[in-house]
Design a protein around this motif. Sequence first.
Motif, mmCIF file in Angstrom:
data_model
loop_
_atom_site.group_PDB
_atom_site.id
_atom_site.type_symbol
_atom_site.label_atom_id
_atom_site.label_comp_id
_atom_site.label_asym_id
_atom_site.label_seq_id
_atom_site.Cartn_x
_atom_site.Cartn_y
_atom_site.Cartn_z
ATOM 1 N N UNK A 1 0.979 -1.465 -0.017
ATOM 2 C CA UNK A 1 0.156 -0.287 -0.290
ATOM 3 C C UNK A 1 0.966 1.217 -0.123
ATOM 4 N N UNK A 2 0.573 2.236 -0.996
ATOM 5 C CA UNK A 2 1.944 3.444 -0.581
ATOM 6 C C UNK A 2 0.845 4.296 -0.825
ATOM 7 N N UNK A 3 0.574 4.705 0.495
ATOM 8 C CA UNK A 3 0.018 5.958 0.718
ATOM 9 C C UNK A 3 0.855 7.644 0.514
ATOM 10 N N UNK A 4 0.705 8.324 -0.289
ATOM 11 C CA UNK A 4 1.238 9.554 -1.521
ATOM 12 C C UNK A 4 0.622 10.941 -1.036
ATOM 13 N N UNK A 5 2.023 11.929 -1.810
ATOM 14 C CA UNK A 5 1.375 12.733 -1.235
ATOM 15 C C UNK A 5 1.370 13.394 0.292
ATOM 16 N N UNK A 6 2.082 12.614 1.631
ATOM 17 C CA UNK A 6 2.088 13.258 2.486
ATOM 18 C C UNK A 6 2.932 14.722 3.024
ATOM 19 N N UNK A 7 3.098 15.469 1.535
ATOM 20 C CA UNK A 7 3.578 16.411 1.941
ATOM 21 C C UNK A 7 2.706 17.705 1.928
ATOM 22 N N UNK A 8 1.123 17.058 1.301
ATOM 23 C CA UNK A 8 -0.312 16.933 1.685
ATOM 24 C C UNK A 8 -1.660 17.720 3.284
ATOM 25 N N UNK A 9 -0.419 16.781 3.990
ATOM 26 C CA UNK A 9 -1.039 16.392 4.612
ATOM 27 C C UNK A 9 -1.557 18.358 5.643
ATOM 28 N N UNK A 10 -0.489 19.401 5.501
ATOM 29 C CA UNK A 10 -0.828 19.639 6.051
ATOM 30 C C UNK A 10 -2.388 21.285 5.862
ATOM 31 N N UNK A 11 -1.761 20.740 4.214
ATOM 32 C CA UNK A 11 -2.717 21.366 3.611
ATOM 33 C C UNK A 11 -4.167 21.178 3.901
ATOM 34 N N UNK A 12 -4.716 19.811 4.295
ATOM 35 C CA UNK A 12 -5.883 19.298 3.601
ATOM 36 C C UNK A 12 -6.423 18.901 5.228
#
Length: 195
Positions: A142-153
Amino acid sequence: MSLKIGIAGPVGSGKTSLIESLTNMLKDKYSLAIVTNDIYTTEDANYLKKTLDLDENRITGVETGGCPHTAIRDDISMNQKAVVELEEKFSPDITFVESGGDNLSATFSYELIDYYMYVIDVAQGADIPRKKGAGLLFSDLLVVNKTDLAPYVGVDLVSMKSDVENNRKNKPSVFISNKDEKSLNQVVSWIEALL
């Protein structure tokens, strides 16, 4: 025979850009081929042909004409034909087979691929691991992508990791960002271990 790796996940989760990154990281060490699926276009294949420093004949776009699940699980003939043709022409070490964008129940037939990863992204919601779905539960990675967006969402990655671990049990998962090569190395290591 190549190592065939399926890549599935919802529309916009980052499947094509993940293939782009992985290809750039692996192409100097291994012979690669790519099959992409779209319903009525070869959009993903065309994008990869333009952006990758890879012989464009090694990239095949399959127009499924219908449900992406069918083409990777039920009637795999179009994809199988594309994979076999690439194997005969180029003898790749690794062939990526990208599904069209699909929902959480997508799974690959193991007659088509050897292993598959399922890609979700944090911007689609922290609740996805709790909603389960066959792709999330049963994929080999399982690949959980775009972790850099977590603070914005407004996604708490610690809670999301805990939910993933609870629902995946002992199956592997990685949290990545295409902007962070160190995180992508986790996926490369997984692929190289399969070789």
